[in-house]
Design an enzyme around this catalytic site. Structure first.
Site, PDB file in Angstrom:
ATOM      1  N   LYS A   1       0.857  -1.178   0.000  1.00 26.28           N
ATOM      2  CA  LYS A   1       0.000   0.000   0.000  1.00 26.28           C
ATOM      3  C   LYS A   1       0.898   1.233   0.000  1.00 26.28           C
ATOM      4  O   LYS A   1       1.924   1.250   0.709  1.00 26.28           O
ATOM      5  CB  LYS A   1      -0.901  -0.017   1.227  1.00 26.28           C
ATOM      6  CG  LYS A   1      -1.957  -1.106   1.174  1.00 26.28           C
ATOM      7  CD  LYS A   1      -2.969  -0.858   0.063  1.00 26.28           C
ATOM      8  CE  LYS A   1      -4.042  -1.933   0.053  1.00 26.28           C
ATOM      9  NZ  LYS A   1      -5.095  -1.653  -0.935  1.00 26.28           N
TER      10      LYS A   1
ATOM     11  N   LYS B   1     -12.685  -7.657  -9.141  1.00 26.70           N
ATOM     12  CA  LYS B   1     -13.291  -7.908  -7.830  1.00 26.70           C
ATOM     13  C   LYS B   1     -14.772  -8.127  -8.075  1.00 26.70           C
ATOM     14  O   LYS B   1     -15.450  -7.207  -8.564  1.00 26.70           O
ATOM     15  CB  LYS B   1     -13.127  -6.701  -6.902  1.00 26.70           C
ATOM     16  CG  LYS B   1     -11.727  -6.500  -6.363  1.00 26.70           C
ATOM     17  CD  LYS B   1     -11.679  -5.331  -5.401  1.00 26.70           C
ATOM     18  CE  LYS B   1     -10.258  -5.150  -4.875  1.00 26.70           C
ATOM     19  NZ  LYS B   1     -10.117  -3.909  -4.109  1.00 26.70           N
TER      20      LYS B   1
HETATM   21  O1  OSB Z   1      -7.681  -1.794  -2.931  1.00 20.96           O
HETATM   22  O2  OSB Z   1      -7.301  -3.830  -3.184  1.00 20.96           O
HETATM   23  C1  OSB Z   1      -7.729  -2.918  -2.487  1.00 20.96           C
HETATM   24  C2  OSB Z   1      -8.703  -4.231   0.967  1.00 20.96           C
HETATM   25  C3  OSB Z   1      -9.818  -3.491   1.231  1.00 20.96           C
HETATM   26  C4  OSB Z   1     -10.229  -2.552   0.316  1.00 20.96           C
HETATM   27  C5  OSB Z   1      -9.512  -2.355  -0.864  1.00 20.96           C
HETATM   28  C6  OSB Z   1      -8.400  -3.121  -1.139  1.00 20.96           C
HETATM   29  C7  OSB Z   1      -7.980  -4.054  -0.199  1.00 20.96           C
HETATM   30  C8  OSB Z   1      -6.803  -4.874  -0.372  1.00 20.96           C
HETATM   31  C9  OSB Z   1      -6.831  -6.224   0.258  1.00 20.96           C
HETATM   32  O3  OSB Z   1      -5.807  -4.467  -0.922  1.00 20.96           O
HETATM   33  C10 OSB Z   1      -5.776  -7.134  -0.235  1.00 20.96           C
HETATM   34  C11 OSB Z   1      -6.093  -8.573   0.038  1.00 20.96           C
HETATM   35  O4  OSB Z   1      -7.268  -8.944   0.233  1.00 20.96           O
HETATM   36  O5  OSB Z   1      -5.162  -9.370   0.019  1.00 20.96           O
HETATM   37 MG    MG Z   2      -6.729  -1.947  -4.819  1.00 19.62          MG
END
Ligand code: OSB
Ligand code: MG
Length: 362
Positions: free
Chosen positions: A153, A252
């Site tokens: 991140k 997603k």
């Molecule tokens: O942006 O991918 C994202 C988690 C919550 C909301 C948004 C995101 C995420 C993650 C989770 O990056 C990563 C994972 O589940 O391994």
């Molecule tokens: Mg993301």
């Protein structure tokens, strides 16, 4: 549901310490399935949030589909298209349709949706840490546990100098960053400088609903752009591809309104030479199982954010855990070929403990 995470997950939009998730139990008169949608507690990732998603299903979507027959996913999409947006709400219904359909056909979900193999490669996503030393430890642990790539991140104060330290310590690790829509085109000079880190991609650098500025950015840098937040429909995916906004789209099912649209986006990307991988939203093993089934599709060319229960949870709502393989040929989930649909169901006592609100058709 409000399900506690073992540790807060920190991103550019804030810290998440509890997954807010809507679980749907659907029944077609002969069989029962559970689906899950996880928009988060607050509208910080996307405009949706769990309490709104719950109300949308209860007040609008469920009344419009209950008791009716939908023989194809396309028929269901026509009914759902009456209401605008609210993709996470629609996803719970569409995923339930696919799970009922797979169960009725006696097929595991991955095969029912056209998966080309029974395994899905995975990476690990690491949130913002208090110190660089903690981050480097977490990367080392994730690699040792078999992660095929690392996603970090990124946010102000957790950007170029963080990446400098990570690349010094791990020059060859497959690495990408997720900006969660924090930056703007004014930050172009920084993104140009980031080409030196040899990242596999930069995920959602600009605004959550933007396509055109991403196209300008992608033309100006070498590193591939991956869109997450911006791809909320099949049309948006088509437009992003046409505009040259990205070289990857993360799929997603929640953000796209379910499996039907996820498959359509996958097929569009495959035809256009755009790579896919499956994103995660801190799901329990029910949502993870659906992600793993999607991860078996042929155009998933980069390891997915499909997490093991222990990555985020001390106790998971659902069981059994998916079958994760470590070791040299590991870093992947093998999905069950034996069970129709998916194997995962909520644990009754945890379901009772973490439920905030319920609604039922009767
Ligand atoms: O942006 O991918 C994202 C988690 C919550 C909301 C948004 C995101 C995420 C993650 C989770 O990056 C990563 C994972 O589940 O391994
Ligand atoms: Mg993301």
């Amino acid at each position: 549901m409000a399900i506690p995470l073992e540790q807060p997950f920190r991103t550019a939009f804030g810290a998440v310490d509890t997954t807010h998730s809507v679980l749907l139990c659907a029944d077609d008169g002969e069989r029962e399935v559970w689906s899950e949608t996880t928009p988060l507690e607050r509208p910080e990732y996307s405009p949706e949030w769990a309490a709104g998603t719950f109300a949308c299903i209860r007040d609008w979507i469920a009344p419009c589909i209950l008791g009716q027959e939908f023989r194809t996913p396309g028929e269901l999409q026509v009914a759902l298209s009456r209401y605008k947006g609210n993709e996470f709400a629609k996803a719970a219904i569409d995923e339930a349709w696919w799970l009922l359909s797979a169960t009725a056909a006696g097929e595991p979900l991955y095969r029912h949706i056209g998966g080309s193999q029974d395994r899905a490669e995975v990476g690990v996503a690491i949130g913002i840490q208090d110190t660089l030393a903690e981050l480097l430890d977490k990367i080392r642990d994730a690699m040792a546990a078999g992660a095929r790539r690392i996603k970090l991140k990124m946010a102000p104060n957790w950007g170029e100098s963080m990446l400098e330290a990570v690349r010094d310590a791990f020059p060859d690790v497959v690495l990408h960053v997720d900006c969660n829509s924090h930056y703007r085109l004014d930050d172009l000079p920084m993104f140009k400088r980031m080409d030196r880190f040899n990242l596999a991609m930069i995920e959602q650098p600009l605004s959550h609903d933007d396509l055109l500025d991403h196209a300008v950015l992608q033309r100006s840098i070498e590193t591939p752009v991956c869109l997450d937040e911006s791809i909320t429909s099949v049309d948006r995916a088509r437009q992003a591809i046409a505009a040259g906004s990205c070289k990857y789209i993360n799929i997603k099912p929640g953000r796209l309104g379910g499996i039907t649209n996820s498959l359509a986006v996958h097929n569009l990307c495959a035809a256009a030479g755009i790579g896919n991988w499956i994103g995660g939203m801190l799901e329990t093993q029910i949502g993870v199982a659906v992600g793993a089934a999607l991860g078996c599709l042929s155009n998933v060319t980069y390891p997915s954010d499909i997490c093991r229960s222990g990555d985020f949870y001390g106790e998971d709502l659902a069981a059994p855990e998916l079958d994760f393989r470590r070791g040299a040929d590991g870093g992947l989930f093998v999905v069950s070929a034996a069970t129709p649909g998916i194997m995962q169901k909520p644990d009754e006592s945890r379901l009772a403990r973490w439920t905030i609100e319920t609604a039922s058709a009767e």
